[in-house]
Design a protein around this motif. Structure first.
Motif, short mmCIF file in Angstrom:
data_model
loop_
_atom_site.label_atom_id
_atom_site.label_comp_id
_atom_site.label_asym_id
_atom_site.label_seq_id
_atom_site.Cartn_x
_atom_site.Cartn_y
_atom_site.Cartn_z
N ALA A 99 33.88 63.88 17.67
CA ALA A 99 32.71 64.72 17.93
C ALA A 99 32.02 64.29 19.23
CB ALA A 99 31.74 64.62 16.75
N ALA A 100 31.94 62.97 19.46
CA ALA A 100 31.28 62.47 20.67
C ALA A 100 32.06 62.81 21.93
CB ALA A 100 31.09 60.95 20.57
N SER A 101 33.35 63.07 21.79
CA SER A 101 34.14 63.42 22.97
C SER A 101 33.66 64.73 23.60
CB SER A 101 35.63 63.54 22.61
OG SER A 101 35.89 64.70 21.84
N TYR A 102 32.94 65.55 22.81
CA TYR A 102 32.42 66.83 23.31
C TYR A 102 30.99 66.71 23.82
CZ TYR A 102 36.52 69.14 21.38
OH TYR A 102 37.82 69.54 21.13
N ALA A 103 30.43 65.49 23.75
CA ALA A 103 29.03 65.32 24.12
C ALA A 103 28.85 64.94 25.59
CB ALA A 103 28.39 64.25 23.23
N GLY A 104 29.92 64.89 26.35
CA GLY A 104 29.81 64.54 27.76
C GLY A 104 31.18 64.29 28.36
N ARG A 105 31.20 64.03 29.67
CA ARG A 105 32.46 63.75 30.37
C ARG A 105 32.44 62.38 31.05
NH1 ARG A 105 36.02 67.81 30.92
NH2 ARG A 105 35.36 69.91 30.32
N THR A 106 31.40 61.62 30.80
CA THR A 106 31.28 60.31 31.44
C THR A 106 32.03 59.25 30.64
OG1 THR A 106 29.11 60.94 32.27
CG2 THR A 106 29.64 58.60 32.31
N VAL A 107 32.75 58.37 31.35
CA VAL A 107 33.44 57.25 30.70
C VAL A 107 33.11 55.97 31.45
CG1 VAL A 107 35.33 58.68 29.83
CG2 VAL A 107 35.55 57.56 32.07
N VAL A 108 33.16 54.86 30.74
CA VAL A 108 32.98 53.54 31.35
C VAL A 108 34.33 52.86 31.34
CG1 VAL A 108 31.83 51.30 31.18
CG2 VAL A 108 30.58 53.39 30.59
N TRP A 109 34.78 52.45 32.52
CA TRP A 109 36.10 51.82 32.65
C TRP A 109 35.98 50.62 33.58
CZ3 TRP A 109 40.73 53.34 36.07
CH2 TRP A 109 41.89 52.72 35.61
N ARG A 110 36.28 49.45 33.01
CA ARG A 110 36.24 48.20 33.77
C ARG A 110 34.89 48.00 34.46
NH1 ARG A 110 42.36 47.75 36.38
NH2 ARG A 110 43.42 47.44 34.39
N GLY A 111 33.83 48.34 33.71
CA GLY A 111 32.48 48.11 34.20
C GLY A 111 31.92 49.19 35.09
N ASP A 112 32.73 50.14 35.51
CA ASP A 112 32.27 51.23 36.36
C ASP A 112 32.14 52.52 35.54
OD1 ASP A 112 32.19 49.68 38.70
OD2 ASP A 112 34.32 49.97 39.04
N ARG A 113 31.29 53.40 36.02
CA ARG A 113 31.04 54.65 35.32
C ARG A 113 31.63 55.82 36.12
NH1 ARG A 113 27.39 55.69 31.01
NH2 ARG A 113 26.75 53.52 31.01
N PHE A 114 32.40 56.67 35.41
CA PHE A 114 33.07 57.78 36.06
C PHE A 114 32.81 59.06 35.27
CE2 PHE A 114 35.57 53.98 36.89
CZ PHE A 114 35.84 54.06 38.26
N ILE A 115 33.01 60.18 35.96
CA ILE A 115 33.05 61.49 35.31
C ILE A 115 34.49 61.98 35.35
CG2 ILE A 115 32.33 63.91 35.46
CD1 ILE A 115 29.68 62.96 36.57
N HIS A 119 35.53 51.95 24.37
CA HIS A 119 36.98 52.10 24.56
C HIS A 119 37.50 53.33 23.85
CE1 HIS A 119 41.29 51.17 23.84
NE2 HIS A 119 41.22 50.73 25.07
N GLN A 120 37.07 53.52 22.61
CA GLN A 120 37.51 54.68 21.83
C GLN A 120 37.00 55.98 22.45
OE1 GLN A 120 39.11 55.04 18.33
NE2 GLN A 120 40.14 53.34 19.35
N LEU A 121 35.75 55.96 22.91
CA LEU A 121 35.17 57.17 23.50
C LEU A 121 35.87 57.51 24.81
CD1 LEU A 121 33.02 59.36 23.29
CD2 LEU A 121 31.43 57.83 24.47
N ARG A 122 36.19 56.49 25.60
CA ARG A 122 36.93 56.75 26.85
C ARG A 122 38.27 57.40 26.55
NH1 ARG A 122 37.69 51.80 28.71
NH2 ARG A 122 39.92 51.65 28.34
N TRP A 123 38.96 56.88 25.55
CA TRP A 123 40.26 57.45 25.19
C TRP A 123 40.10 58.88 24.68
CZ3 TRP A 123 45.18 57.15 25.95
CH2 TRP A 123 46.06 57.75 25.06
N ALA A 124 39.11 59.12 23.81
CA ALA A 124 38.91 60.45 23.24
C ALA A 124 38.56 61.47 24.32
CB ALA A 124 37.80 60.40 22.18
#
Length: 391
Positions: free
Chosen positions: A359-375, A271-276
């Motif tokens: 720092a992890a926010s710069y390690a990729g553009r993928t997020v997990v939201w409601r069980g699905d994976r997005f870029i 959740h935190q990584l998705r927000w960041a």
């Protein structure tokens, strides 16, 4: 030589952090002063009928309490429209229970089976809108709990035709897990950043899912909910479009409440990584600038670089004093979050976690939201097919 450079840079970073903490205290004090009832009185005769749109999915332990609070509003005329993807959603049973408890309240249930974009919440809103009878709309998340005077306080700024959106901060009711308590601290930090940004009202262009109130004509001018259907941060995008259309955005003195789930640490991290990553994607410069508000973290580096010199420890003490003062002023004073004091002991862990997530926010553009994976790409959600494995 290198050590001296690190020592100087870290000390400057710590001072920048102290400045931010002090500025957030000043901005919080200013917000509280302007938010007094005498400073923003109700507008006589302005209580327009309102359609409350609540897209929901699932039902947590506090869902009914949150839904019910919207039926107890002290306001002349309003309706509540819930939107679900299908009738198998657990929230449907709660909505039917709500209808039985409040038979005189206009409560509608809109089934929204079509996927009109990668953001299903916005997809629901598009399909819910035809059921709304009124010219003033209010959207808030399903986990938001509100007091009886919510609507008249939120709607008052919209009496000014130059105002296109009213939004609100939120305080948290943390669950029992460590992840939930750390999430609550992150919400207080978020509120501090919002108050600093709101000090420059003309440049403020944010909206928050806790409350988004606007006239229907403003929504139509920006192209409707359809313009938000591919964005993860739909509330941010709504505020941006309304500001670009020339309207002002008001941060209400009303602070609503949200119940946090009992996050497992893995879910909390996601959740935190998705927000960041959302913040980084929406505002690259602003996200990079966050390095200047990590005062405590910079002070810790200073102590290490200065080999534990007494002046470095004094800087740590000054930084933490300012950090705690800002958290208390914002958490207790503005958000009225009574759990702030109980969570102070977690502050060192929160500061370490915040730096790691940034720092992890710069390690990729993928997020997990409601069980699905997005870029994420320029705020838009691109569904990953096939799924991408990323830490």
């Amino acid at each position: 030589m290198v050590r001296t450079i690190v020592e100087i840079v870290a000390a400057v970073g710590a001072v920048c952090g102290i400045v931010f903490y002090l500025v957030s205290i000043i901005c919080a004090w200013r917000f509280l002063r302007l938010a007094r009832p005498s400073a923003r009185p109700p507008v006589p005769g302005f209580q327009p009928p309102v359609s409350i749109l609540k897209p929901v999915r699932g039902a947590d332990p506090h869902a009914y309490e949150c839904f019910r609070s919207h039926c107890l509003l002290d306001y002349p005329e309003y309706e509540i429209i819930f939107g679900v993807h299908d009738l198998g959603d657990p929230a449907v049973a709660l909505i039917e229970r709500l209808r039985k408890e409040f038979p005189d309240r206009r409560i509608e249930l809109a089934v929204c089976p079509r996927d009109l974009g990668t953001n299903r919440k916005v997809s629901n809103l598009i399909q819910m809108l035809p059921a709304a009878r009124h010219d003033y709309l209010l959207v808030n998340d399903g986990d938001i709990c509100v007091p009886p005077d919510y609507l008249w306080r939120i709607m008052a700024p919209l009496a000014d035709s130059a105002v296109g959106l009213v939004t609100a901060l939120y305080r948290s009711v943390a669950g029992h897990t460590l992840g939930s308590k750390l999430e609550a601290l992150s919400i207080s930090d978020f509120a501090a950043a919002v108050l600093v940004s709101y000090a420059n009202r003309r440049a403020f262009h944010y909206g928050f899912g806790s409350t988004l109130a606007f006239p229907r004509r403003v929504l139509e001018r920006i192209g409707g909910f359809d313009t938000l259907a591919e964005y993860l941060a739909d509330d941010h995008q709504l505020g941006t479009l309304i500001a670009q259309a020339g309207y002002g955005i008001v941060l209400s003195e009303m602070v609503v409440e949200t119940h946090l789930p009992d996050y497992a640490l893995r879910d909390f991290w996601r959740h935190q990584l998705r927000w960041a990553r959302t913040v980084r994607d929406a505002s690259p410069g602003g996200n990079a600038g966050l390095v200047l508000v990590f005062g405590v973290q910079w002070a810790a580096v200073t102590v290490i670089a200065a080999a534990g010199a007494s002046w470095a420890w004094a800087l740590v003490a000054a930084t933490y004093a300012a950090r705690i003062a800002a958290l208390l002023v914002v958490g207790l004073g503005v958000c009225r979050d009574r759990g702030t004091l109980r969570r102070l002991w977690l502050l060192p862990l929160r500061d370490v976690q915040a730096l790691l997530v940034w720092a992890a926010s710069y390690a990729g553009r993928t997020v997990v939201w409601r069980g699905d994976r997005f870029i994420l790409k320029q705020g838009r959600l691109l569904r990953v097919q096939p799924p991408v494995i990323e830490t």
